[in-house]
Design a protein around this motif. Structure first.
Motif, PDB file in Angstrom:
ATOM      1  N   PRO A  25       0.853  -1.200  -0.007  1.00 37.40           N
ATOM      2  CA  PRO A  25      -0.104  -0.098   0.009  1.00 37.40           C
ATOM      3  C   PRO A  25       0.668   1.278  -0.010  1.00 37.40           C
ATOM      4  O   PRO A  25       0.320   2.312  -0.554  1.00 37.40           O
ATOM      5  N   GLU A  26       2.043   1.314   0.265  1.00 35.65           N
ATOM      6  CA  GLU A  26       2.944   2.348   0.562  1.00 35.65           C
ATOM      7  C   GLU A  26       3.331   2.872  -0.726  1.00 35.65           C
ATOM      8  O   GLU A  26       3.732   4.083  -0.839  1.00 35.65           O
ATOM      9  N   GLY A  61      -5.004  -0.916   1.190  1.00 37.64           N
ATOM     10  CA  GLY A  61      -4.539   0.723   0.848  1.00 37.64           C
ATOM     11  C   GLY A  61      -5.815   1.240   0.291  1.00 37.64           C
ATOM     12  O   GLY A  61      -6.865   0.805   0.037  1.00 37.64           O
ATOM     13  N   LYS A  62      -5.531   2.598  -0.290  1.00 41.04           N
ATOM     14  CA  LYS A  62      -6.500   3.243  -0.989  1.00 41.04           C
ATOM     15  C   LYS A  62      -6.546   2.871  -2.484  1.00 41.04           C
ATOM     16  O   LYS A  62      -7.659   3.364  -3.065  1.00 41.04           O
ATOM     17  N   ALA A  63      -5.785   2.542  -3.259  1.00 38.97           N
ATOM     18  CA  ALA A  63      -5.527   2.203  -4.404  1.00 38.97           C
ATOM     19  C   ALA A  63      -5.616   0.544  -4.512  1.00 38.97           C
ATOM     20  O   ALA A  63      -4.866  -0.244  -3.904  1.00 38.97           O
ATOM     21  N   ASN A 110     -10.767  -1.865  -4.998  1.00 34.90           N
ATOM     22  CA  ASN A 110     -11.128  -0.840  -3.733  1.00 34.90           C
ATOM     23  C   ASN A 110     -10.628   0.709  -4.035  1.00 34.90           C
ATOM     24  O   ASN A 110     -11.032   1.259  -3.111  1.00 34.90           O
ATOM     25  N   GLY A 111     -10.128   0.741  -5.250  1.00 31.30           N
ATOM     26  CA  GLY A 111      -9.565   2.014  -5.626  1.00 31.30           C
ATOM     27  C   GLY A 111      -9.128   2.248  -6.936  1.00 31.30           C
ATOM     28  O   GLY A 111      -9.339   1.301  -7.698  1.00 31.30           O
ATOM     29  N   ASP A 112      -8.453   3.349  -7.050  1.00 28.32           N
ATOM     30  CA  ASP A 112      -7.493   3.529  -8.571  1.00 28.32           C
ATOM     31  C   ASP A 112      -7.007   2.577  -9.140  1.00 28.32           C
ATOM     32  O   ASP A 112      -6.372   1.658  -8.551  1.00 28.32           O
ATOM     33  N   PHE A 135     -10.158   4.724 -13.409  1.00 29.47           N
ATOM     34  CA  PHE A 135      -9.302   3.764 -14.310  1.00 29.47           C
ATOM     35  C   PHE A 135      -8.577   4.418 -15.403  1.00 29.47           C
ATOM     36  O   PHE A 135      -8.900   5.439 -15.971  1.00 29.47           O
ATOM     37  N   CYS A 136      -7.117   4.033 -15.506  1.00 23.23           N
ATOM     38  CA  CYS A 136      -6.433   4.852 -16.657  1.00 23.23           C
ATOM     39  C   CYS A 136      -5.449   3.613 -17.129  1.00 23.23           C
ATOM     40  O   CYS A 136      -4.662   2.858 -16.717  1.00 23.23           O
TER      41      CYS A 136
END
Length: 264
Positions: A25-26, A61-63, A110-112, A135-136
């Motif tokens: 996640p870092e 994590g967030k992404a 869960n995220g980008d 998404f990219c």
């Protein structure tokens, strides 16, 4: 049992479901050489385990995944042509291990998701995402192309949308991903785990060999011309399944109005 404990992943088992969690996640779960090797190894092992009926690929994590790790990319700058080729093949092998896994794979987004991370979720069978994810396919911004992940992304995103997003490297939101059929289901963050668990339970309630064969059927037949060879192929497949122990048990349980043996 997983032979060697991964350093970049967490692997857990519950109720015939294996959950593989990206655990960097870092760095927004960006993958490096170690993660590529570990994902390849883990998915090959899970594919052969009789006690696993479905696999969830998630992230801490967030992404979900930002693509390639920056430090790893710095190392690539000094690679020879042969080194670059070998490195690309390892990434391709990882994606194939997920795509060809004998168990259905659910991406728990869960995220980008960026760049190579898009390849990860496209190699999965079903994608359940939080509705705030973006998404990219960002490679063109760096003067690169999403070549290794392309076979999976084009199948998941479609040719027309791929032409646009490969070349523009635009970010698109979850609503767009859902409209394009890229995401199977979009939910709020507090509903993500429930949605994934419910789907995994449904998969585990079906005949395990039938589920495996269904996954293989789609991969083998998608895009093929409907000709005599294809018709013969499908006839052979259903005949073999009907004659199998699981097929006979499934039909018998239906007629006898009882649960099939694989649910006991």
């Amino acid at each position: 049992m997983i032979e060697k404990k991964p350093q970049t992943l967490i692997v857990e088992f519950a109720h015939q479901v294996a959950t593989v969690t990206l655990n960097r996640p870092e760095v927004r779960n960006a993958f490096n050489e170690a993660m590529i090797v570990e994902l390849t190894t883990v998915f090959r092992e899970l594919s052969e385990r009789d006690d696993v009926r479905a696999v969830v690929l998630g992230a801490n994590g967030k992404a979900f995944c930002a693509g390639a790790d920056l430090n790893w990319m710095k190392q690539m700058a000094g690679y020879s042509d042969d080194d670059n080729h070998a490195d690309a093949l390892r990434l391709a092998d990882m994606l194939r291990s997920i795509y060809r896994c004998g168990k259905p794979v659910i991406a728990r987004v869960n995220g980008d998701v960026y760049a190579g991370g898009m390849g990860l979720i496209c190699a999965c069978d079903i994608v359940i995402s939080v509705d705030t994810a973006h998404f990219c396919l960002s490679e063109a911004r760096l003067g690169l192309i999403p070549a290794t992940i392309a076979p999976y992304v084009i199948r998941a995103l479609g040719e027309r949308a791929s032409r646009r997003y490969f070349a523009t490297a635009e970010q698109f939101d979850c609503a767009t991903a859902l409209r394009l059929g890229f995401v199977s289901e979009a939910v709020t963050e507090d509903k993500l785990d429930d949605a994934v668990q419910q789907l995994a339970a449904i998969l585990c309630s079906n005949g395990p060999r039938a589920v495996r064969a269904c996954k293989q059927l789609v991969q083998d037949i998608a895009g093929r011309e409907i000709d005599t060879a294809l018709i013969e192929d499908t006839a052979v497949r259903i005949a073999q399944v009907r004659a199998s122990a699981e097929g006979r048990e499934g039909i018998a349980s239906f007629l006898e109005k009882r649960a099939p043996a694989w649910r006991n």
